[in-house]
Write an enzyme that holds these catalytic residues in place. Sequence first.
Site, PDB file in Angstrom:
ATOM      1  N   LYS A   1       0.853  -1.192   0.000  1.00 41.60           N
ATOM      2  CA  LYS A   1       0.000   0.000   0.000  1.00 41.60           C
ATOM      3  C   LYS A   1       0.886   1.238   0.000  1.00 41.60           C
ATOM      4  O   LYS A   1       1.679   1.451   0.916  1.00 41.60           O
ATOM      5  CB  LYS A   1      -0.901  -0.013   1.234  1.00 41.60           C
ATOM      6  CG  LYS A   1      -1.820   1.200   1.324  1.00 41.60           C
ATOM      7  CD  LYS A   1      -2.825   1.053   2.458  1.00 41.60           C
ATOM      8  CE  LYS A   1      -3.665   2.312   2.600  1.00 41.60           C
ATOM      9  NZ  LYS A   1      -4.631   2.219   3.692  1.00 41.60           N
TER      10      LYS A   1
ATOM     11  N   GLU B   1       7.510  -6.170   1.360  1.00 39.81           N
ATOM     12  CA  GLU B   1       6.226  -6.068   2.069  1.00 39.81           C
ATOM     13  C   GLU B   1       5.359  -7.300   1.825  1.00 39.81           C
ATOM     14  O   GLU B   1       4.746  -7.834   2.748  1.00 39.81           O
ATOM     15  CB  GLU B   1       5.458  -4.821   1.604  1.00 39.81           C
ATOM     16  CG  GLU B   1       5.898  -3.523   2.263  1.00 39.81           C
ATOM     17  CD  GLU B   1       5.369  -3.395   3.689  1.00 39.81           C
ATOM     18  OE1 GLU B   1       4.619  -4.287   4.143  1.00 39.81           O
ATOM     19  OE2 GLU B   1       5.699  -2.403   4.363  1.00 39.81           O
TER      20      GLU B   1
ATOM     21  N   LYS C   1      -2.303  -1.589  -3.799  1.00 38.70           N
ATOM     22  CA  LYS C   1      -3.126  -0.386  -3.738  1.00 38.70           C
ATOM     23  C   LYS C   1      -2.269   0.866  -3.788  1.00 38.70           C
ATOM     24  O   LYS C   1      -1.293   0.927  -3.041  1.00 38.70           O
ATOM     25  CB  LYS C   1      -3.904  -0.436  -2.434  1.00 38.70           C
ATOM     26  CG  LYS C   1      -4.761   0.749  -2.142  1.00 38.70           C
ATOM     27  CD  LYS C   1      -5.375   0.585  -0.788  1.00 38.70           C
ATOM     28  CE  LYS C   1      -6.129   1.843  -0.437  1.00 38.70           C
ATOM     29  NZ  LYS C   1      -6.577   1.845   0.916  1.00 38.70           N
TER      30      LYS C   1
HETATM   31  C1  PBG Z   1      -7.615   3.474   5.525  1.00 38.53           C
HETATM   32  C2  PBG Z   1      -7.882   3.271   4.084  1.00 38.53           C
HETATM   33  C3  PBG Z   1      -7.674   4.176   3.039  1.00 38.53           C
HETATM   34  C4  PBG Z   1      -8.163   3.559   1.884  1.00 38.53           C
HETATM   35  C5  PBG Z   1      -8.637   2.292   2.250  1.00 38.53           C
HETATM   36  N1  PBG Z   1      -8.447   2.133   3.610  1.00 38.53           N
HETATM   37  C6  PBG Z   1      -7.141   5.558   3.056  1.00 38.53           C
HETATM   38  C7  PBG Z   1      -5.813   5.839   3.562  1.00 38.53           C
HETATM   39  O1  PBG Z   1      -4.990   4.945   3.794  1.00 38.53           O
HETATM   40  O2  PBG Z   1      -5.559   7.015   3.759  1.00 38.53           O
HETATM   41  C8  PBG Z   1      -8.184   4.177   0.532  1.00 38.53           C
HETATM   42  C9  PBG Z   1      -9.259   3.696  -0.356  1.00 38.53           C
HETATM   43  C10 PBG Z   1      -9.565   4.572  -1.515  1.00 38.53           C
HETATM   44  O3  PBG Z   1      -8.944   5.620  -1.748  1.00 38.53           O
HETATM   45  O4  PBG Z   1     -10.497   4.221  -2.239  1.00 38.53           O
HETATM   46  N2  PBG Z   1      -6.420   2.973   5.983  1.00 38.53           N
HETATM   47 ZN    ZN Z   2      -6.106   3.697   8.097  1.00 37.40          ZN
END
Ligand code: PBG
Ligand code: ZN
Length: 327
Positions: free
Chosen positions: A197, A235, A250
């Site tokens: 992520k 990771e 992601k």
């Molecule tokens: C929270 C989380 C996020 C997303 C999914 N879970 C935002 C972040 O990490 O700031 C992003 C999902 C999206 O942008 O559609 N940890």
């Molecule tokens: Zn979060």
Amino acid sequence: MTELNFKRHRRLRQSATMRAMVKETYLHKEDFIYPIFVIDGENIKNPVDSMPGVYQFSLDRLSEEMDEVVSLGIPSVILFGLPAEKDEVGTQAFHDHGIVQEATRFIKKNYPDVVVIADTCLCEFTSHGHCGVVSEDHKILNDPSLDILAKTAVSQAQAGADIIAPSNMMDGFVAAIRKGLDEAGFEDVPIMSYAVKYASAYYGPFRDAADGAPKFGDRKTYQMDPSNRNEAMREATSDVEEGADFLIVKPALSYLDIVRDVRNNYDLPVVAYNVSGEYAMVKAAAINGWVNEKQIVLETLTGMKRAGADLIITYHAKDAVRWMEEK
Ligand code: PBG
Ligand code: ZN
């Protein structure tokens, strides 16, 4: 006349039938996971301005969304919660009657065949908006966060969640959650880890939708630098070793090389998260009439599958299924 020697690739593109015979990548509705935002309160269906077509639902109106998801044949939803109250440690994240726990119970009771995935993070539940516990001098503390995340996962499993999806990016979160689930008797509940992520500007609209923006600083000490490809393998490797059952990459669109790397290096199901900013860009252009939304969306989702994704978390899921069935 000198003879030309070349390949005739166009032979296989002559007709729609011929093209269908050599088509390599297919989208299925079973590929999709639809994100849903559940909010504490009553009679709420709040539109998210930066994500046209996406709403926050209170529990008493959640069936409007779920009926649609089920009638379209989308097999799975991932839940994000907006609690009534936030505090330093995100108590509502692991509360027995927290909003995600209650939404999970509601869905499992009324739509038992839907696979409910609970996002396991603290940012929507903490007053500071970070994904872990924060010290007085504003450091995000790794190990003290793990207990809370494990507790959150266990309470989600107790509520009936079929899959736990931790998105917090603390080190060791898969190990901690796996141990917590096993000790509580949930050894059969899989972990869909947000293994790779990145710290991405593409999460902007989500932070409106889930009210989870950090109140100070950013997430760069826990989420990854978009410049790094080898680090993605580190990771993913640690999450596999710690017991992850699915690997999420992601965002998706700017990271299709990473999706392919993860596909080639691991034998677990790979999930691409087509995030909020990717959705918002397509919607903005479509609303302006600058792109053909149906074609752009199906092409984008096909690209994610071609890159190696087995599953796609996407806000386009409902539209995509409708368009796929039109064809
Ligand atoms: C929270 C989380 C996020 C997303 C999914 N879970 C935002 C972040 O990490 O700031 C992003 C999902 C999206 O942008 O559609 N940890
Ligand atoms: Zn979060």
